[in-house]
Scaffold this active site. Sequence first.
Site, PDB file in Angstrom:
ATOM      1  N   VAL A 289       0.831  -1.208   0.000  1.00 19.52           N
ATOM      2  CA  VAL A 289       0.000   0.000   0.000  1.00 19.52           C
ATOM      3  C   VAL A 289       0.864   1.256   0.000  1.00 19.52           C
ATOM      4  O   VAL A 289       0.600   2.237  -0.701  1.00 19.52           O
ATOM      5  CB  VAL A 289      -0.949  -0.005   1.215  1.00 19.52           C
ATOM      6  CG1 VAL A 289      -1.663   1.344   1.350  1.00 19.52           C
ATOM      7  CG2 VAL A 289      -1.955  -1.138   1.090  1.00 19.52           C
ATOM      8  N   ALA A 290       1.929   1.233   0.786  1.00 18.38           N
ATOM      9  CA  ALA A 290       2.814   2.399   0.866  1.00 18.38           C
ATOM     10  C   ALA A 290       3.540   2.653  -0.442  1.00 18.38           C
ATOM     11  O   ALA A 290       3.849   3.803  -0.786  1.00 18.38           O
ATOM     12  CB  ALA A 290       3.823   2.196   1.990  1.00 18.38           C
ATOM     13  N   ASP A 336      -2.993  19.754 -46.531  1.00 19.72           N
ATOM     14  CA  ASP A 336      -2.774  20.196 -47.911  1.00 19.72           C
ATOM     15  C   ASP A 336      -2.948  21.708 -47.984  1.00 19.72           C
ATOM     16  O   ASP A 336      -3.091  22.386 -46.976  1.00 19.72           O
ATOM     17  CB  ASP A 336      -3.708  19.450 -48.869  1.00 19.72           C
ATOM     18  CG  ASP A 336      -5.179  19.773 -48.607  1.00 19.72           C
ATOM     19  OD1 ASP A 336      -5.430  20.637 -47.752  1.00 19.72           O
ATOM     20  OD2 ASP A 336      -6.044  19.167 -49.250  1.00 19.72           O
TER      21      ASP A 336
END
Length: 360
Positions: A289-290, A336
């Site tokens: 988680v960290a 173009d």
Amino acid sequence: MSEENKKQQLSQAFYSQTPEEVLKELDATADGLSAAEAKKRLSEYGENELEEGKKKSMAQKFFEQFKDLMILVLLVAAIISAPHEPVDSIIILLVVIINAVMGVVQESKAEAAIEALKDMSTPNANVMRDGHALSIKSTDLVPGDIVLLEAGDVVPADMRLIEASSLKIEEAALTGESVPVEKELVVLEGNEIGIGDRINMAYSNSNVTYGRGKGVVVNTGMNTEVGKIAGMLAAADETETPLKNNLNHLGKFLTAAILVIAVIMFLFGTLINGTPWMDMLLTSVSLAVAAIPEGLPAIVTIILALGTQVLAKRNSIIRKLPAVETLGSTDIIASDKTGTLTLNQMTVEKLYTNDRQYPS
């Protein structure tokens, strides 16, 4: 008009027929349709407008924000850490929810702006009904209607011209040519003539720049040339932006790396150090988680949201937040002479590098 004739109409080369033949084919006259016949045909052909895909509900838009791999990793981390690290879990969930809400808000604002523009771009059409000229909503046009055109009008449907007085129409959206086309009533030979050479036709969403004209509607809605383009765009696959690809790659890499490290740490602690497996499992989960950068999605979302505000001030509508980064990563736009993107190709004419020029 039979179903067989309707199907034939959609593919008929009206530019190779005389105005009289076209009127006969569509069972119409130069004085226009009757109100009753127009109402009948409207129910048969449908309204003269481009079809929209099925709109997503607010709930669908919200849950679509969770498809990102990084977001899914954060959700898993929040669930795992909830019993042991409730504060971290709540923070992660808040970040994910705020990220989803901002995405939904941006998409909804963009769709509202697009709808407003659509309403503004639905002009009225001057038509002949029961022998009289009147103005109706362009969405009520049907094949066989006689439409009157003059300078400044937007052509409301595909039509075969039956009258033209110095009539010029700008068709850049379809052909890429910025110079208005001078229209004539000549009959064109052949069935493979390009749109830009069909000088006896007027096409939906083109602009009348000069003169006057009258035409009989031959196709409406999705059967118009611009409708065919809309159909192809609707069927095109949605591509991932460079930012989404990079975040997905980062999410996969981090997920794999974190899982490997957590498993190694768990095995090392239980098998070598003899730590109870439950304690080691909690330690491994806490490490995972960290290691997850829960602030990353929020930071990315905030930056992209700021980008949409800058673009909005320059009259650009962004529907999805990641599209902002796509514009920022564009290096070359090949166009173009008219400034329209046509063949999606670019030809190298000259090469200049290290103070030297080379022929192509």
